[in-house]
Scaffold this active site. Sequence first.
Site, PDB file in Angstrom:
ATOM      1  N   GLU A 155     -18.041  41.527-156.136  1.00  7.88           N
ATOM      2  CA  GLU A 155     -18.610  41.752-157.465  1.00  7.88           C
ATOM      3  C   GLU A 155     -19.567  40.646-157.892  1.00  7.88           C
ATOM      4  O   GLU A 155     -19.373  39.487-157.546  1.00  7.88           O
ATOM      5  CB  GLU A 155     -17.512  41.723-158.521  1.00  7.88           C
ATOM      6  CG  GLU A 155     -16.324  42.477-158.180  1.00  7.88           C
ATOM      7  CD  GLU A 155     -15.219  42.229-159.177  1.00  7.88           C
ATOM      8  OE1 GLU A 155     -14.234  42.934-159.056  1.00  7.88           O
ATOM      9  OE2 GLU A 155     -15.334  41.350-160.052  1.00  7.88           O
ATOM     10  N   CYS A 210     -23.004  35.581-162.260  1.00  7.62           N
ATOM     11  CA  CYS A 210     -21.734  35.109-161.696  1.00  7.62           C
ATOM     12  C   CYS A 210     -21.576  35.738-160.311  1.00  7.62           C
ATOM     13  O   CYS A 210     -21.552  36.959-160.171  1.00  7.62           O
ATOM     14  CB  CYS A 210     -20.612  35.526-162.642  1.00  7.62           C
ATOM     15  SG  CYS A 210     -18.993  35.104-162.026  1.00  7.62           S
ATOM     16  N   CYS A 270      -9.200  36.337-151.756  1.00  7.23           N
ATOM     17  CA  CYS A 270      -8.993  34.888-151.896  1.00  7.23           C
ATOM     18  C   CYS A 270      -7.673  34.530-151.227  1.00  7.23           C
ATOM     19  O   CYS A 270      -6.721  35.313-151.291  1.00  7.23           O
ATOM     20  CB  CYS A 270      -8.963  34.514-153.383  1.00  7.23           C
ATOM     21  SG  CYS A 270      -8.916  32.739-153.695  1.00  7.23           S
ATOM     22  N   CYS A 275      -3.433  32.476-157.476  1.00  7.00           N
ATOM     23  CA  CYS A 275      -3.201  32.088-158.865  1.00  7.00           C
ATOM     24  C   CYS A 275      -2.596  33.305-159.564  1.00  7.00           C
ATOM     25  O   CYS A 275      -3.091  34.423-159.403  1.00  7.00           O
ATOM     26  CB  CYS A 275      -4.498  31.652-159.530  1.00  7.00           C
ATOM     27  SG  CYS A 275      -5.300  30.309-158.634  1.00  7.00           S
ATOM     28  N   CYS A 305      -4.624  35.743-161.860  1.00  8.01           N
ATOM     29  CA  CYS A 305      -5.932  36.195-161.377  1.00  8.01           C
ATOM     30  C   CYS A 305      -5.777  37.443-160.525  1.00  8.01           C
ATOM     31  O   CYS A 305      -4.965  37.494-159.608  1.00  8.01           O
ATOM     32  CB  CYS A 305      -6.597  35.091-160.572  1.00  8.01           C
ATOM     33  SG  CYS A 305      -8.104  35.637-159.730  1.00  8.01           S
ATOM     34  N   CYS A 355     -12.768  38.783-163.295  1.00  2.87           N
ATOM     35  CA  CYS A 355     -12.652  38.508-161.865  1.00  2.87           C
ATOM     36  C   CYS A 355     -11.790  39.520-161.084  1.00  2.87           C
ATOM     37  O   CYS A 355     -10.614  39.668-161.352  1.00  2.87           O
ATOM     38  CB  CYS A 355     -12.015  37.126-161.824  1.00  2.87           C
ATOM     39  SG  CYS A 355     -11.972  36.318-160.286  1.00  2.87           S
TER      40      CYS A 355
HETATM   41  N1  SAH Z   1     -11.752  30.333-157.199  1.00  9.38           N
HETATM   42  C1  SAH Z   1     -12.543  29.637-158.130  1.00  9.38           C
HETATM   43  C2  SAH Z   1     -13.693  30.431-158.678  1.00  9.38           C
HETATM   44  C3  SAH Z   1     -13.419  31.871-158.976  1.00  9.38           C
HETATM   45  S1  SAH Z   1     -12.209  32.188-160.237  1.00  9.38           S
HETATM   46  C4  SAH Z   1     -11.668  29.100-159.246  1.00  9.38           C
HETATM   47  O1  SAH Z   1     -10.507  29.449-159.333  1.00  9.38           O
HETATM   48  O2  SAH Z   1     -12.188  28.294-160.003  1.00  9.38           O
HETATM   49  C5  SAH Z   1     -13.227  31.849-161.648  1.00  9.38           C
HETATM   50  C6  SAH Z   1     -12.502  31.809-162.987  1.00  9.38           C
HETATM   51  O3  SAH Z   1     -12.024  33.128-163.336  1.00  9.38           O
HETATM   52  C7  SAH Z   1     -11.304  30.891-162.964  1.00  9.38           C
HETATM   53  O4  SAH Z   1     -11.466  29.833-163.884  1.00  9.38           O
HETATM   54  C8  SAH Z   1     -10.207  31.787-163.401  1.00  9.38           C
HETATM   55  O5  SAH Z   1      -9.390  31.135-164.280  1.00  9.38           O
HETATM   56  C9  SAH Z   1     -10.875  32.933-164.115  1.00  9.38           C
HETATM   57  N2  SAH Z   1      -9.987  34.101-164.175  1.00  9.38           N
HETATM   58  C10 SAH Z   1      -9.272  34.619-163.173  1.00  9.38           C
HETATM   59  N3  SAH Z   1      -8.511  35.645-163.605  1.00  9.38           N
HETATM   60  C11 SAH Z   1      -8.764  35.770-164.918  1.00  9.38           C
HETATM   61  C12 SAH Z   1      -8.275  36.656-165.937  1.00  9.38           C
HETATM   62  N4  SAH Z   1      -7.384  37.610-165.668  1.00  9.38           N
HETATM   63  N5  SAH Z   1      -8.740  36.493-167.199  1.00  9.38           N
HETATM   64  C13 SAH Z   1      -9.661  35.540-167.479  1.00  9.38           C
HETATM   65  N6  SAH Z   1     -10.151  34.684-166.564  1.00  9.38           N
HETATM   66  C14 SAH Z   1      -9.708  34.790-165.297  1.00  9.38           C
HETATM   67 FE1  SF4 Z   2      -8.707  32.521-156.028  1.00  8.81          FE
HETATM   68 FE2  SF4 Z   2      -8.502  33.698-158.407  1.00  8.81          FE
HETATM   69 FE3  SF4 Z   2      -7.246  31.390-157.981  1.00  8.81          FE
HETATM   70 FE4  SF4 Z   2      -9.943  31.415-158.186  1.00  8.81          FE
HETATM   71  S1  SF4 Z   2      -8.481  31.923-159.807  1.00  8.81           S
HETATM   72  S2  SF4 Z   2      -8.693  30.340-156.626  1.00  8.81           S
HETATM   73  S3  SF4 Z   2     -10.373  33.421-157.231  1.00  8.81           S
HETATM   74  S4  SF4 Z   2      -6.832  33.334-156.934  1.00  8.81           S
END
Ligand code: SAH
Ligand code: SF4
Length: 403
Positions: A134, A149, A156, A160, A163, A387
Amino acid sequence: MHADILPAIRSPSDLAADMNAAERERIRAKAALFAPPPAQLADGRRDLVGLSREELVAELDAIGEKPFRAKQLWHWIYHQGATDFARMSSIARPLQEKLAERFVIGRPETATAQTSSDDTRKWLFRFRDGQEAETVYIPDRREDRGAVCISSQVGCTLSCTFCHTGTQRLVRNLGAAEIVGQFMAARDSYGEWPSPKGETPRLLSTIVLMGMGEPLYNYDNVAKAMRIVMDGEGIALSRRRITLSTSGVVPMMDRCGEELGINLAVSLHAVRNDLRDEIVPLNRKYPIEAVLDACRRYPSASNARRITFEYIMLRGVNDSEAEARELVRLIRGLPAKVNLIPFNPWPGSSFKPSTKEQLAKFAAIVMDAGFASPIRMPRGRDILAACGQLKTASERLSAGAKS
Ligand code: SAH
Ligand code: SF4
């Protein structure tokens, strides 16, 4: 004993540097296991997008063409946005045809494109092997500009818990062509070629590496792509207009700072190791102190370009006022800003977004301590712009279509 045969005495910082070098090798070896397929069509034609300047010169040399042709092609590909050799008026017809027999100037295919009521636009791009990632365009409300973005991986490896991408296994890394290609295809869709010279306003004027994936686990391809977009004779984005977001891959943060000097955003999300271990599992390897030390070493910490700390606001989990105060204590002394991100729920997630009141209280504490703390309002809610969400929606649709 002669000095030459004395065991070398190494300082703690030398030892740390050695450890980092070994870690970097391990990360690089792992990235290679998830390498993208070669940027080549089934008929053997090579994609010129994603090649470094040196590689482009070498490709042309291999067909008996001089280096100045690479300069011309670079201009057509990255400044003019041309995808058809026949448009390249500075190149004679016979050479245009010779190039078209051997090469293409590719773009990812647009699987879906949606524009939200707030003008956020989101694409699901499909690559040659059918994998998808995306890209989101987020307009700036106050200016005639916006950020694109970009994704760095399909899926990944890190999980997390808040996420959605984290629920998808890592399929593979994206190649440099696919990373630059997302930006170029986004520009195509807004008709924003040729690339501007200097600071002429453009809607697509900033890149944030905050889409799917952990960019520092695919560093070589990301770095190659960013060098291409920063090249002054092409897309020519300044390094100040690029921000890489990481969940805290410490040894690669150092490398990124030294080699690219782009802005850094760090997904902090918690101020205590026990909680961060849980919601950002990479913390078990690189805990909060190590991540903050790497931030202090990052070049922008010393030249007053701010580091962004991303903090996702999860109701009752990490959003107390005590945590806001601890956050301020942790980042004191760093030129920093804090992006407070309201959690965007997805089906099956167990978290809830913080209340508006709690968000405001948290933001006030951070702001009072002298840090800008914009609350990044969820954009494009109606098109699932968080994301990893569009890709899953598309998979669900196609699974539905098959059944
Ligand atoms: N992997 C990298 C970059 C991609 S994630 C990282 O973790 O920084 C980019 C951002 O998307 C992260 O700061 C994460 O907190 C945010 N993100 C992921 N899931 C989300 C959600 N459900 N709601 C809002 N932000 C989210
Ligand atoms: Fe991977 Fe999502 Fe964690 Fe970023 S926030 S490192 S994309 S699992």
